[in-house]
Enzyme design. Structure first.
Site, PDB file in Angstrom:
ATOM      1  CE  LYS A  10     -12.239 -12.640   7.389  1.00 36.64           C
ATOM      2  NZ  LYS A  10     -12.686 -12.842   8.792  1.00 36.64           N
ATOM      3  N   PRO A  95     -20.965  -8.170   2.966  1.00 37.76           N
ATOM      4  CG  PRO A  95     -22.233  -9.599   4.322  1.00 37.76           C
ATOM      5  CD  PRO A  95     -21.262  -9.603   3.168  1.00 37.76           C
ATOM      6  N   GLY A  99     -17.229  -8.923   9.508  1.00 40.89           N
ATOM      7  CA  GLY A  99     -16.337 -10.029   9.815  1.00 40.89           C
ATOM      8  C   GLY A  99     -16.037 -10.926   8.641  1.00 40.89           C
ATOM      9  CB  ALA A 105     -12.547  -8.258  -0.432  1.00 35.77           C
ATOM     10  CG  ASP A 137      -8.543 -10.347   7.736  1.00 41.85           C
ATOM     11  OD1 ASP A 137      -7.732 -11.080   8.346  1.00 41.85           O
ATOM     12  OD2 ASP A 137      -9.668 -10.049   8.181  1.00 41.85           O
TER      13      ASP A 137
END
Length: 299
Positions: A10, A95, A99, A105, A137
């Site tokens: 994201k 990565p 961030g 995820a 998140d």
């Protein structure tokens, strides 16, 4: 038997941050946009819960119970009174500590994969509840597309996106700790009355209409000054991408990945090439948005 789930990274096109709450979190108006960089999470039956990882930066990924993928398996299993006896393999392309919600995820991917492997048929609401327990998140990693996150980011309102957007992401050497960046945000704002976070109407309109120029004018990240304070060299990366023609440049979330919104795919390649040649980042990746959320791709 195994199940593989693909789950996107994201970028925060808006990250409005309120003052610290008594619980240590911050209220947010967090506009998420899923982008086409993905991890794949594969689960299969095993004698006990184990974890492996491959791909770029795999050596930085924890392979114990602190990994959100392992925690997702444990939480789902506990809710259904079963043992989390699975092997989880993460094929990592997002990565690490950059961030872009790579760990989140993986948590969402493992949750969906285990639910399918175990034949539980959990509702979307149950899965989102577990995601929120895992981290701020993680729910968006499951949902994908675009969404406004409020509270600490876990309460989602899905947003309409009227077109596609091209992005370039510059991957920095090393990571930045999200708690450290929020701590620096608090230090920089000590004694300052921090306003309540509110989603930007022009930004929401730009997403809805697919207007890349309007979106470029509206993107913002309240954590960017803190990230630059901890990693001043990121300013050089932002300057290179801007000089190469990016319409907007910002730190992605808590960093240190930097994100560049560009006009189209040709412009993306131009900006990426300039970043790679500049020596200010370790890699530059091109990706489109929005991307779909976590989904089963095999099994």
């Amino acid at each position: 038997m195994s199940v593989t789930v693909r789950v996107p990274a994201k970028v925060n096109v808006q990250l409005a941050v309120g003052g610290a709450r008594p619980d240590g979190f911050h209220d947010l108006a967090n506009v998420f946009l899923a982008v086409g960089l993905h991890d794949e999470v594969t689960v299969r039956p095993a004698p006990s819960l184990t974890l492996t990882c491959s791909g770029p930066d795999a050596g930085q990924v924890p392979l114990d119970r602190t990994n959100l993928a392992a925690r997702a398996a444990e939480l789902l299993a506990a809710r259904h009174g079963i043992s989390p006896d699975v092997h989880i393999h993460i094929d990592k392309d997002i990565p690490v500590a950059g961030g872009m919600a790579g760990g989140s995820a993986d948590g969402a991917g493992a949750l969906l994969a285990c639910d399918a492997l175990w034949g539980l048929g959990s509702s979307r609401e149950e899965l989102l509840s577990i995601c929120a327990e895992l981290g701020s998140d993680v729910p968006f990693s499951l949902v994908g597309g675009a969404a406004l996150g409020t509270g600490r980011g876990e309460r989602l309102t899905e947003l309409e996106v009227g077109g596609s957007f091209s992005w370039v992401f510059a991957v920095a050497d090393g990571g930045l700790s999200t708690p450290a960046v929020y701590g620096e945000f608090d230090r920089l704002n000590e004694g300052v009355s921090v306003p309540d976070p509110v989603a930007s109407p022009p930004l929401l309109d730009a997403l809805r209409t697919g207007d890349v120029l309007a979106l470029a004018d509206a993107v913002s990240n309240d954590l960017q000054p803190a990230a630059l304070s901890l990693r001043p060299s990121l300013a050089d990366t932002l300057a290179v991408g801007t000089a190469a023609g990016a319409l907007a440049a910002l730190v992605s979330g808590s960093g240190p990945t930097t994100a560049f919104l560009v006009k189209d795919e040709d412009a993306a390649e131009t900006v990426a090439s300039a970043l790679r040649a500049s020596g200010t980042c370790r890699a530059a990746r091109v990706a489109g948005a929005p991307a779909v959320g976590a989904r089963v791709v095999a099994g």
